[in-house]
Enzyme design. Structure first.
Site, mmCIF file in Angstrom:
data_model
loop_
_atom_site.group_PDB
_atom_site.id
_atom_site.type_symbol
_atom_site.label_atom_id
_atom_site.label_comp_id
_atom_site.label_asym_id
_atom_site.label_seq_id
_atom_site.Cartn_x
_atom_site.Cartn_y
_atom_site.Cartn_z
ATOM 1 N N GLY A 52 47.906 -8.808 -7.405
ATOM 2 C CA GLY A 52 47.338 -9.487 -8.382
ATOM 3 C C GLY A 52 47.325 -8.760 -9.668
ATOM 4 O O GLY A 52 47.121 -7.512 -9.408
ATOM 5 N N PRO B 132 45.512 -6.625 -12.889
ATOM 6 C CA PRO B 132 44.353 -5.963 -13.012
ATOM 7 C C PRO B 132 43.238 -6.651 -13.303
ATOM 8 O O PRO B 132 43.413 -7.748 -14.238
ATOM 9 C CB PRO B 132 44.686 -4.756 -14.190
ATOM 10 C CG PRO B 132 46.082 -4.773 -14.373
ATOM 11 C CD PRO B 132 46.733 -6.140 -13.917
ATOM 12 N N GLY B 133 42.104 -6.486 -12.802
ATOM 13 C CA GLY B 133 40.835 -7.254 -13.094
ATOM 14 C C GLY B 133 40.648 -8.672 -12.573
ATOM 15 O O GLY B 133 39.692 -9.303 -12.999
ATOM 16 N N THR B 134 41.608 -8.915 -11.708
ATOM 17 C CA THR B 134 41.516 -10.364 -10.991
ATOM 18 C C THR B 134 40.534 -10.580 -9.962
ATOM 19 O O THR B 134 40.397 -11.253 -9.325
ATOM 20 C CB THR B 134 42.780 -10.667 -10.387
ATOM 21 O OG1 THR B 134 43.631 -9.652 -9.913
ATOM 22 C CG2 THR B 134 43.764 -11.311 -11.701
ATOM 23 N N LYS C 57 40.630 -8.073 -7.149
ATOM 24 C CA LYS C 57 41.084 -7.477 -5.703
ATOM 25 C C LYS C 57 40.002 -6.714 -5.137
ATOM 26 O O LYS C 57 39.629 -6.760 -3.937
ATOM 27 C CB LYS C 57 42.301 -6.881 -5.891
ATOM 28 C CG LYS C 57 43.318 -7.826 -6.688
ATOM 29 C CD LYS C 57 44.566 -7.060 -6.665
ATOM 30 C CE LYS C 57 44.664 -5.912 -7.651
ATOM 31 N NZ LYS C 57 44.599 -6.492 -9.136
ATOM 32 N N HIS D 117 49.149 -10.509 -46.122
ATOM 33 C CA HIS D 117 49.857 -10.526 -44.691
ATOM 34 C C HIS D 117 49.116 -11.531 -43.698
ATOM 35 O O HIS D 117 50.005 -12.217 -42.980
ATOM 36 C CB HIS D 117 49.665 -9.102 -44.261
ATOM 37 C CG HIS D 117 50.174 -8.725 -42.806
ATOM 38 N ND1 HIS D 117 51.218 -8.189 -42.923
ATOM 39 C CD2 HIS D 117 49.602 -9.158 -41.896
ATOM 40 C CE1 HIS D 117 51.577 -7.896 -41.756
ATOM 41 N NE2 HIS D 117 50.577 -8.629 -40.982
ATOM 42 N N GLU D 118 47.851 -11.414 -43.730
ATOM 43 C CA GLU D 118 47.242 -12.269 -42.497
ATOM 44 C C GLU D 118 47.350 -13.960 -43.131
ATOM 45 O O GLU D 118 47.606 -14.632 -42.061
ATOM 46 C CB GLU D 118 45.814 -12.209 -42.617
ATOM 47 C CG GLU D 118 45.331 -10.718 -42.096
ATOM 48 C CD GLU D 118 46.046 -10.134 -41.061
ATOM 49 O OE1 GLU D 118 46.461 -11.046 -40.023
ATOM 50 O OE2 GLU D 118 46.446 -9.031 -40.669
ATOM 51 N N HIS E 15 50.840 -14.948 -41.650
ATOM 52 C CA HIS E 15 50.741 -15.405 -40.173
ATOM 53 C C HIS E 15 50.026 -16.667 -39.896
ATOM 54 O O HIS E 15 50.501 -17.522 -39.381
ATOM 55 C CB HIS E 15 49.778 -14.350 -39.367
ATOM 56 C CG HIS E 15 50.388 -12.852 -39.210
ATOM 57 N ND1 HIS E 15 51.517 -12.753 -38.669
ATOM 58 C CD2 HIS E 15 49.805 -11.929 -39.075
ATOM 59 C CE1 HIS E 15 51.646 -11.709 -38.426
ATOM 60 N NE2 HIS E 15 50.750 -10.799 -38.945
HETATM 61 P P1 ADP Z 1 40.843 -5.219 -9.709
HETATM 62 O O1 ADP Z 1 40.600 -4.498 -8.331
HETATM 63 O O2 ADP Z 1 41.851 -6.697 -9.427
HETATM 64 O O3 ADP Z 1 41.481 -4.671 -10.775
HETATM 65 P P2 ADP Z 1 38.122 -5.638 -9.588
HETATM 66 O O4 ADP Z 1 37.753 -6.198 -8.470
HETATM 67 O O5 ADP Z 1 37.898 -4.139 -10.030
HETATM 68 O O6 ADP Z 1 39.567 -5.968 -10.363
HETATM 69 O O7 ADP Z 1 37.359 -6.532 -10.791
HETATM 70 C C1 ADP Z 1 36.505 -5.923 -11.858
HETATM 71 C C2 ADP Z 1 35.224 -6.505 -12.027
HETATM 72 O O8 ADP Z 1 35.544 -7.902 -12.609
HETATM 73 C C3 ADP Z 1 34.465 -6.988 -10.737
HETATM 74 O O9 ADP Z 1 33.556 -6.108 -10.363
HETATM 75 C C4 ADP Z 1 33.650 -8.308 -11.198
HETATM 76 O O10 ADP Z 1 32.699 -8.007 -12.023
HETATM 77 C C5 ADP Z 1 34.733 -8.853 -12.147
HETATM 78 N N1 ADP Z 1 35.632 -10.010 -11.556
HETATM 79 C C6 ADP Z 1 36.916 -9.924 -11.354
HETATM 80 N N2 ADP Z 1 37.226 -10.957 -10.533
HETATM 81 C C7 ADP Z 1 36.129 -11.790 -10.290
HETATM 82 C C8 ADP Z 1 36.065 -13.103 -9.608
HETATM 83 N N3 ADP Z 1 36.851 -13.723 -9.307
HETATM 84 N N4 ADP Z 1 34.890 -13.429 -9.335
HETATM 85 C C9 ADP Z 1 33.549 -12.728 -10.025
HETATM 86 N N5 ADP Z 1 33.803 -11.520 -10.806
HETATM 87 C C10 ADP Z 1 34.953 -11.365 -10.980
HETATM 88 ZN ZN ZN Z 2 50.275 -8.549 -38.922
#
Ligand code: ADP
Ligand code: ZN
Length: 639
Positions: free
Chosen positions: A204, A206-208, A210, A426-427, A430
């Site tokens: 997945g 980043p930030g999802t 995992k 410019h803006e 857009h």
């Molecule tokens: P990844 O490993 O996919 O890059 P992380 O697990 O490190 O992402 O997520 C970073 C932070 O984002 C987590 O510590 C949490 O606070 C928040 N977060 C991400 N996904 C969720 C989710 N599905 N539910 C709750 N919090 C989430």
């Molecule tokens: Zn622009």
């Protein structure tokens, strides 16, 4: 090492060093304190022996030491030393001349002693080196712990994260229930003869969530959690990555059942021998070691490896074979309902007013990952705290969203009136393009307050989550991006550098259309990868080089056609709307930031009036239902 024995080691070392120093000093002073003997040659010695001037001689190997009469009568005898061969003839010579000679049997320990003396400084140096190394490690500086795994272990008690903390990715959680159950009761499974997956690959963006998910699995099962990042494995020192892997698995086995989490596994697990990276031996060794370890432990050892990546396509196929990471769990970007759930989970951690409409926030944040949403709430809490208000409300959430999406405003940046007006043109370009292009995402906000590196921002948000985009929608996106430059050219009669980011992004969309989505008529529905391997192969096999060069040229031409076509289209549109742009520029000069309603007010006063009237009416009624589709396309802003 505990503190006590460490202290012991330290004092032992200090004593050893002290003793060594004393020994050397004594040795040196012994040598110098002795009266220095006069050196004489062998011929001189023979001469003096014949003359009876040698009073005494001790022959030690090839050294002749002794005393001889002084030149002047009555003086004390002088010590001498001479070097020369000794043997039977010398014995005869000395006895015939009546010289009292003593022979010394060569000392056995002299060799040992000389080695000791000559090597002592070396030994001291080494001792000191080791001493300092230990010191540094003790001090928390791990620079010297080369082979030790840099993993973190969270024990059973230190991991309070459970599935409750993970929201909006129900399918992924369900798939992992089995792993939790196995960790809790491995016997049930092994008795049944079932093979539990050893490796689970979480795929997945980043930030999802995992990492969070892997931690929650460990937390649910009450099992220790080891984590290490793939990029930690790959270090400068050859062999270190491999030994880290060994070390990690050793501690994991000792703590089984447990979870080993390898983040960014693509950093080590890229396909072996795949060209351009320069054939990173170290990475290959690490990968091989990882495979060996995974094959090495039996199914019932209770160690489950979870790895995370957002590039499963680059992983070495060997990693994905049965018995390794044979199970893949997709961790998707959250959809609107998922976002609402995630917001609720994180809202519990901050002091927030209870009338907040999380559904509305979820609606306004398509393309946000879980981490982005967590960040949004945290920013809101920071803003509330800095304003010294009791609770986070809609106001703080809205500024947090602006900050996250557009960057922090830089009010301190001083712009001249002219610079401000340039930015406004410019803006406005857009914004007007976005407003009159039906397929473009609606403009959410436009601002000429500098933020980050940008002088102004036009921010559009998609109405709904989108799973895919069709050709015309992509073209509309390019149009909006080109709108800034087109306005500069049309109304300012000069162009600025301000459009560089717009142009870059427009070009990249066009490129994807041609090379990835098969949307070019000329090239057809084919994928043209920029995969490094293909480049590499192309270089090596001269013939393929020609084909790829030809194709590259065609791709460039197609991209040019798309972007230039869009630019012409936008210029035509904007020349038609010149009056509206001018009014928008005036509004921007006055208010600096315009929201959606204010934009509508300027660009379509009739519709604005109608909307206001409707809203008045709606206020009395209650909620409206809406549906919940999904989106891969993040919120976009045109700088
Ligand atoms: P990844 O490993 O996919 O890059 P992380 O697990 O490190 O992402 O997520 C970073 C932070 O984002 C987590 O510590 C949490 O606070 C928040 N977060 C991400 N996904 C969720 C989710 N599905 N539910 C709750 N919090 C989430
Ligand atoms: Zn622009």
């Amino acid at each position: 090492m505990n503190l006590k024995s460490k202290g012991l080691h330290k004092s032992l070392l200090i004593w050893a060093v002290l003793i060594a120093v004393v020994f050397v000093v004594v040795n040196l002073t012994q040598l110098t304190s002795k009266e220095k003997p006069t050196e004489i040659s062998m011929t001189e010695f023979r001469h003096k022996a014949k003359a009876g001037e040698i009073t005494e001689v001790v022959i030690d190997g090839i050294e002749y030491k002794g005393e001889m009469k002084a030149e002047d009568e009555g003086e004390k005898d002088i010590k001498f030393i001479a070097i020369g061969p000794s043997g039977e003839r010398m014995m005869e010579f000395l006895s015939s001349n009546n010289v009292p000679a003593t022979y010394i049997k060569p000392e056995d320990d002299s060799l040992l002693k000389s080695i000791l003396v000559s090597w002592l400084p070396m030994i001291i140096m080494i001792g000191l080196f080791i001493f300092f190394m230990r010191q540094m490690q003790g001090g928390g500086n791990k620079a010297f712990s080369f082979g030790k795994s840099r993993h973190q272990m969270v024990g059973k008690d230190g991991n309070p994260i459970t599935f409750k903390d993970v929201a909006g990715i129900e399918e992924a959680k369900e798939e992992l229930e089995e792993v939790v159950d196995f960790l809790k009761q491995p016997k049930v499974y092994t008795k049944m003869g079932a093979k539990i997956p050893r490796g689970v690959l979480l795929v997945g963006a980043p930030g999802t969530g995992k990492t969070l998910l892997a931690k929650a699995v460990a937390g649910e099962a009450d099992a220790p959690f080891f984590s290490i990042s793939g990029s930690d494995f790959v270090e400068m020192f050859v062999g270190v990555g491999a030994s880290r892997v060994r070390d990690l698995f050793k501690s994991a086995r000792e703590n089984a059942p447990c979870i080993v989490f390898v983040d960014e596994i693509d950093a080590v697990g890229r396909q072996r021998g795949a060209g351009v990276g320069g054939g990173n031996d170290e990475r290959e060794q690490t990968l091989n070691q990882l495979l060996v370890e995974m094959d090495g432990f039996a199914g019932d050892s209770g160690v489950i490896i979870m790895a995370a990546t957002n590039r499963p396509d680059v992983l070495d196929p060997a990693l994905l074979r049965p018995g390794r990471f044979d199970r893949q769990v997709t961790v998707p970007m959250p959809d609107i309902r998922g976002r609402e759930e995630i917001l609720k989970v994180h809202a519990k951690k901050i002091r927030i007013a209870d009338h907040i409409d999380f559904k509305a926030i979820a609606q306004g944040t398509p393309g946000f990952s879980g981490a982005d949403l967590a960040n949004l709430l945290n920013e809101a809490a920071l803003i509330a705290a800095s304003k010294r208000v009791e609770l986070v409300t809609d106001v703080e959430l809205e500024s947090a969203k602006d900050k996250v999406l557009m960057g922090k405003p830089r009010y301190s940046m001083v712009l001249t009136e002219d610079e401000k007006r340039d930015t406004a043109w410019h803006e406005a370009g857009h914004t007007v393009t976005g407003f009159f292009t039906p397929l473009a995402d609606p403009v959410h906000k436009v601002s000429i307050v500098p933020r980050g590196r940008a002088l102004g921002v036009t921010q559009s948000l998609p109405e709904k989550d989108r799973l895919s985009a069709h050709r015309d929608e992509l073209l509309a996106g390019i149009d909006v991006l080109m709108g800034g430059r087109a306005a500069e050219e049309l109304f300012m009669k000069r162009i600025t550098t301000g459009a560089s980011n717009d142009i870059e992004r427009a070009t990249s969309i066009a490129k994807n259309m041609v090379t990835k989505y098969g949307m070019s008529d000329k090239l057809g529905p084919l994928h043209f990868g920029e995969n490094s391997e293909q480049v590499f192969l192309g270089r090596e096999l001269g013939q393929r080089m020609h084909t790829s060069e030809y194709i590259a040229k065609q791709i460039d031409e197609e991209i040019h056609t798309i972007v230039a076509g869009s630019y012409d289209r936008v210029k035509a549109l904007l020349s038609e709307k010149a009056d509206l742009i001018a009014s928008l520029v005036d509004a921007l000069m006055e208010h600096e930031t315009l929201d959606r309603d204010q934009i509508l007010e300027v660009l379509d006063p009739a519709k604005y009036a109608k909307k206001m009237a409707e809203e008045q009416k709606k206020k009395k009624e209650d909620d409206i239902q809406d549906d919940a589709p999904v989106s891969p396309e993040p919120a976009s802003e045109n700088v």
